[in-house]
Structures are given as structure tokens and as C-alpha cells.
Design an enzyme around this catalytic site. Structure first.
Site, PDB file in Angstrom:
ATOM      1  N   ASN A   1       0.826  -1.197   0.000  1.00 33.59           N
ATOM      2  CA  ASN A   1       0.000   0.000   0.000  1.00 33.59           C
ATOM      3  C   ASN A   1       0.866   1.255   0.000  1.00 33.59           C
ATOM      4  O   ASN A   1       0.960   1.952  -1.013  1.00 33.59           O
ATOM      5  CB  ASN A   1      -0.933  -0.022   1.221  1.00 33.59           C
ATOM      6  N   ASP A   2       1.551   1.516   1.110  1.00 34.56           N
ATOM      7  CA  ASP A   2       2.307   2.767   1.202  1.00 34.56           C
ATOM      8  C   ASP A   2       3.431   2.841   0.173  1.00 34.56           C
ATOM      9  O   ASP A   2       3.752   3.922  -0.314  1.00 34.56           O
ATOM     10  CB  ASP A   2       2.874   2.925   2.618  1.00 34.56           C
TER      11      ASP A   2
END
Lengths: 458, 152
Positions: free
Chosen positions: A386-387
């Protein structure tokens, strides 16, 4: 055996460690490098046993046999997916060993000289107990977080920094007093021991799961420095050489991990990042896709990049990912795997998982190498990351992760994001990638989704 | 693979070699000195340990470490950590030295636990590193004859 011969053998062992580490520069020579290092360790142990004055073979044999048994069992039984926990435990046992050696050095190797502790010995004992203690308890906390025995998020409370600073200050004060009044059974020594163990716990609890790669590297470095300090305490060069090699390795890994997150070490250690919730909201429509449609796009693709993250490790999806990769290759597609340095819970986590699933290592590409080629990639498949793929890190200077180098999956022609639900990433930051015009969300368990794609191909 | 190499390969190699030779010379010299010290004044040698050579050894081997580790492949960072963990269990030498002589039970206990912890660390560290490194394989079609062993 003479002291001169023992020391010459130590030099040989040190050279073997250095060349062993040197051979890790390529996967082709790495196995021999590991074997060479273990040979160095064997030489060091054997000559130490043969050196003058060693008479207590009885207890040494019992302790060593018990240790070897536990170690051999652990190395056989541990699963590759629990490698981060294992590495954390290793760091801890290195720390406790150095602590105990430092402690024993306080009594002097020669029982007749007990009671006469020089200030230099006292300082080195203080250092080995302090670093060893922090490494030991810090590693246990890191292990508990990684094994999810305790919640893996950051634990922060008011006045935390003040308490930690007070602990460190108290520790140094005790150390100074102890060096001025050194004695084997000084109450100051027990105070140092207690404070060091407490400081290790307090230092690691505010650090959240996604910052674990930094903490593990740092504790790795500490375990080496603790061995170094123990080497100073017992006046032994092989401990100093090996300890500083390990310390240097940990420092370099820590540096790489911090750079990959564009954060300073102080920021990682003290900010309690994971606990911060931001209010920036990204608006837009999420475009879900089902396996049948995803199959049609993949079937027509000529270049596919997989971007794995911690979610792939959690879902144990590495084997099905490799299977899908092989099917795509058989279909005439060029397959690669983009690895972000901080993907996962320790340095190199994704590489080990994919290697375990038999992915050839020449398909594993660093994010900086894949990014220029990204516009030519037909499909980027994000699996549980995600990040590290959040375009806000590149475009939105208000984002808490702004400046972090990412894998530019949004530059690919199509992006599939495999995700359990729409929850935001570890950093609590919304990801504009999910709302991109070329993004399709494939909801569900990563392993199940990939398996569904594979069955579409069959 | 490595982008942030600040110096050309040969400079690092030459520096490491020079530092290595200097370090070994220092170690040997300090050994000779300590041997001389223990033979001349065996009684109170513990009192005046010459610690400056140890500091030199520490600094020089840190520089060697930085030079060597900087070139480790990024693929292998996890094996690097488990290997360095095994190496940091060199405290086993210290454990043997403190528990080995005829010592009181307290020291024996401390040394014994240290020995147990570090032997565990050594054995599992090297074995697990080997298990991991065994898994890293090249694409067999692309490079025939490199490593065709199937491990899984």
C-alpha cells in the site's frame, strides 16, 4: 597451546568472516561465503577450547550440546514466513550472551584478582551490559510484535520521550558512578542491568509494524556492538573484530531502510508514526474488477510486473503468485517482480519469500530499476502493498509519507490492486492510486484472487 | 544493482586491503605486546591493559565492515542479517574464556548461559542462512548449468 598461536588462529577466523561476508555480493557465491564464515567460527571455538587455562570442559560440553540441539531444531522447524521473528530472536540471544560475558568479566577471569576492577574494565562492562541489555529486551519486544503476541501497532503515551530520556540519563549516570567506584557486587551494577532491560522495552514499544525493518537492522547493529564491548571487557580481539563487522552491517542496513522511507533514524525511533491518523481524504470512484475480466487483460498483456508487500506474506500467496507468473511467461509475457526496500517486515523479506516460491532471482527488480520502464508495463499487479505504491508520496507535499521513494505503478497502463477491503495502509494515509483511472480493484484474499486468475487460464 | 557506490570498485578494494593489512599488523603487534606483558609481569598484568590497540582494531574493522557490507547484493539482505547474527555470537569465545578456568559457581553459571545462548545462535544462524541461500536460483532457461538443483 600458546597465546601466540591462539591469536594467529583468531586472525585467520577474522579473515574468513570478512571474505565470507564479501561473498554475499552475489547469490552465486553466497552459499560458499556462509560456509567459509562458519568455518571461521569453528576455528575460533576450537582454538579457544585448546587455549591455556581452560579446564572446565564438563559444563562447557553440556551447555554447548544443549545450545547446538536447540539451534539445529530451530533451524529445521522454523518456516520461511516467520523469518522476521527468528531474526529478532537471534539479535536478542546475541545481546544476552554479550551481556553475560561482560557481567562475568567483572569478576575477572582470574579468581584471585576478583575485587580489583579497573575503571577501564568497569566502563567496558557497563557498555556491554547496557548495549546487550537493550538489545536483549528490545529484540524480545520486536519478536512479540512480529509474532503478533502483542499488538504490532505503535504504543505511545504522554511523556514517553521524557521517561525514555530519564531512563537513558539514569543509565549513563549509574555508568559513570560505577566507573568511579567499580566493584563486582556493586548495587550500581544491578541498577544498570535493570535500567538497560527496561530501556530496551521502552524504546521498541512506540515503533509500529511497518517500521520494523529499521528496528531489526538497528538491533542487529547493537548485537554486534555488544559483542565488541564484551571484547573490550575481556581484552579479546576476535570479539572486537567480529562485533564491529556486524555493527557495520547493521548500520548500513539501517541507513538503507531509512533512505527508502525518506525518514531520519530519529524520526523512526521517536515519532510513533503508526499511531498518527491523518485527515486527508481522497475522493473518487473505486473501480472493482472480477477475475474473469482481469484474466482477459492479463491474457493480452506482454509485460506484467508484480509488486508484493507485507499482505502477500500474510496471505502466504507467494507460491500462487509464482504459478501465475509462470503461466504468463508460457503465454509469451515478460514477467518481473518489483521489490521496494521496505516492503515487508525486515530488509530483504520479499526476496526471501519469492525465492522460497522458486522465483528466479533475476526476475526480482529494484524499484529504481523498474520505474523508468513502468510506462511500457501493461499490467502492474499490486499484492498486499500500500504505502510503497502510494503516488501521494510523490505528488502531495501535505502527505505524511511525502518524499518516500515509491514504485510508480500508476505509470503502468493498467494497475490491479489486490486488497482485502478499502482500509487505508499502515501509515493511515489514503491512497489516491485506488481512485486512478487506470486502476482496477480486485477485492478479496490475495491467495484466493490469484488462484481464481490461475483457474481462468486453465 | 548498487546505485550508491561512492568510490570505484578498485579504490574500495585497495583501501580494504590496506586497512586489512594494517589491522592484522596491529593485532599481531598488540598480541606480541600482551604476550610480553604477561610473561614479564604475570601477577598484575590485568591492572594495566593496553587498550589503545583494541580501539584501533575496532575502528579499522568497522571500516572494513562498511566497505564489505556496502557491496552485499540487495537481494540478500535477509541472509546477510542472519549470517551477521551468527557471527555476532562470537561472544561464545568470551563465554568459553570466562567459564573455562576453575571459577566459582556464579561465573560458571553466567558463562554457561552465555555459552548456551551463543551456541544456539551460531548453529541456527549458519544453518538457516544456508537454507535461505539454497533457495536463490537463477532462471534456468536463461543461464543453463548454473544451479539446477530443485529444493522444493
Amino acid at each position: 597451546m600458546s597465546a601466540l598461536f591462539v591469536n594467529l588462529a583468531y586472525i585467520v577466523a577474522a579473515v574468513m568472516f570478512i571474505f565470507g561476508l564479501r561473498m554475499l555480493s552475489s547469490p552465486a557465491t553466497a552459499r560458499s561465503g556462509n560456509a567459509l564464515s562458519s568455518g571461521g567460527m569453528l576455528i575460533a571455538i576450537v582454538v579457544t577450547l585448546l587455549s591455556k587455562g581452560i579446564v572446565e570442559f564438563h559444563w562447557i560440553a553440556i551447555a554447548a550440546a544443549a545450545g547446538a540441539l536447540v539451534g539445529a531444531l530451530a533451524s529445521r522447524l522454523v518456516a520461511m514466513t516467520s523469518m522476521p521473528e527468528m531474526v529478532a530472536l537471534f539479535n536478542g540471544s546475541g545481546g544476552i550472551a554479550s551481556l553475560l560475558v561482560g557481567w562475568a568479566a567483572l569478576f575477572g577471569a582470574d579468581p584471585n584478582s576478583a575485587g580489583a576492577v579497573t575503571p577501564f574494565t568497569a566502563v567496558t562492562v557497563f557498555l556491554s551490559v547496557m548495549i546487550g541489555g537493550v538489545t536483549f529486551s528490545g529484540s524480545l519486544v520486536a519478536w512479540a510484535k512480529l509474532a503478533e503476541v502483542v499488538p504490532s501497532g505503535a504504543i505511545v503515551f504522554v511523556g514517553q520521550r521524557v521517561i525514555n530520556a530519564a531512563l537513558l540519563g539514569g543509565l549513563v549516570l549509574c555508568g559513570v558512578l560505577f566507573a568511579l567506584l567499580p566493584a563486582p557486587d556493586s548495587p550500581l551494577f544491578y541498577a544498570i542491568l535493570g535500567l538497560a532491560v527496561l530501556l530496551g522495552v521502552m524504546a521498541v514499544i512506540p515503533i509500529g509494524g511497518a517500521d520494523m525493518p529499521v528496528v531489526i537492522s538497528l538491533l542487529n547493529s547493537y548485537s554486534g556492538l555488544a559483542a565488541c564491548a564484551a571484547g573490550f571487557a575481556i581484552n579479546n580481539n576476535i570479539l572486537i573484530v567480529s562485533g564491529s563487522l556486524v555493527g557495520a552491517a547493521g548500520i548500513i542496513l539501517t541507513n538503507i531502510m531509512c533512505k527508502a522511507m525518506n525518514r531520519s533514524l530519529t524520526n523512526v525511533l521517536f515519532s510513533g508514526f503508526g499511531a498518527v491518523k491523518t485527515v486527508t481524504k481522497v475522493e473518487g470512484d473505486v473501480k472493482p474488477i472480477v477475475a474473469e475480466d482481469a484474466y482477459l487483460i492479463l491474457e493480452a498483456a506482454s509485460a506484467v510486473t508484480f509488486v508484493p508487500g507485507y499482505g502477500m506474506a500474510v496471505a502466504q500467496a507467494q507460491h500462487v503468485v509464482r504459478e501465475l507468473g509462470e503461466i504468463l511467461e508460457a503465454n509469451g509475457c515478460e514477467v518481473s517482480y518489483a521489490i521496494h526496500p521496505v516492503a515487508g517486515r525486515m530488509p530483504g523479506h520479499m526476496n526471501v519469500l519469492l525465492a522460497e516460491a522458486n522465483v528466479p532471482y533475476d526476475q526480482l527488480v529494484e524499484s529504481d530499476d523498474i520505474n523508468p520502464r513502468m510506462p511500457n508495463v501493461d499490467v502492474a499487479v499490486v499484492i498486499g502493498a500500500n504505502d510503497v505504491v502510494n503516488p501521494a508520496a510523490r505528488d502531495d507535499d501535505a502527505s505524511p509519507i511525502y518524499g518516500m521513494p515509491i514504485v510508480n505503478v500508476d505509470h503502468a497502463r493498467t494497475v490491479f490492486v489486490l486488497k482485502r477491503s478499502m482500509a487505508s495502509g499502515f501509515a493511515g494515509v489514503d491512497n489516491p492510486l485506488f481512485f486512478g483511472t487506470n486502476t482496477r480493484m480486485l477485492f478479496g484474499d490475495a491467495k484466493a484472487s490469484i488462484s481464481a486468475l490461475i483457474s481462468e487460464f486453465k | 544493482m548498487k546505485r550508491d557506490r561512492y568510490l570505484p570498485r578498485w579504490v574500495i578494494a585497495a583501501l580494504s586491503a590496506a586497512v586489512g593489512v594494517a589491522g592484522i599488523a596491529l593485532v599481531a603487534q598488540s598480541d606480541a605486546a600482551s604476550v610480553a606483558a604477561t610473561t614479564s609481569s604475570a601477577g598484575d598484568a590485568a591492572g594495566d591493559v593496553d587498550y589503545l590497540p583494541m580501539v584501533f582494531v575496532f575502528l579499522l574493522s568497522t571500516f572494513i565492515g562498511l566497505g564489505v557490507i556496502r557491496r552485499v547484493s540487495r537481494l540478500l539482505h535477509t541472509p546477510l542479517m542472519s549470517l551477521t547474527n551468527a557471527i555476532s555470537a562470537i561472544a561464545v569465545v568470551g563465554a568459553i574464556l570466562v567459564a573455562g578456568p576453575d571459577v566459582p559457581p556464579t561465573i560458571l553459571l553466567l558463562g554457561g548461559i552465555a555459552l548456551f545462548a551463543s551456541v544456539t545462535n551460531i548453529v541456527s544462524g549458519f544453518l538457516i542462512t544456508d537454507r535461505m541461500l539454497k533457495m536463490f536460483k537463477r532462471d534456468e532457461r536463461g543461464a543453463p548449468g548454473i544451479d539446477k538443483r530443485k529444493t522444493l
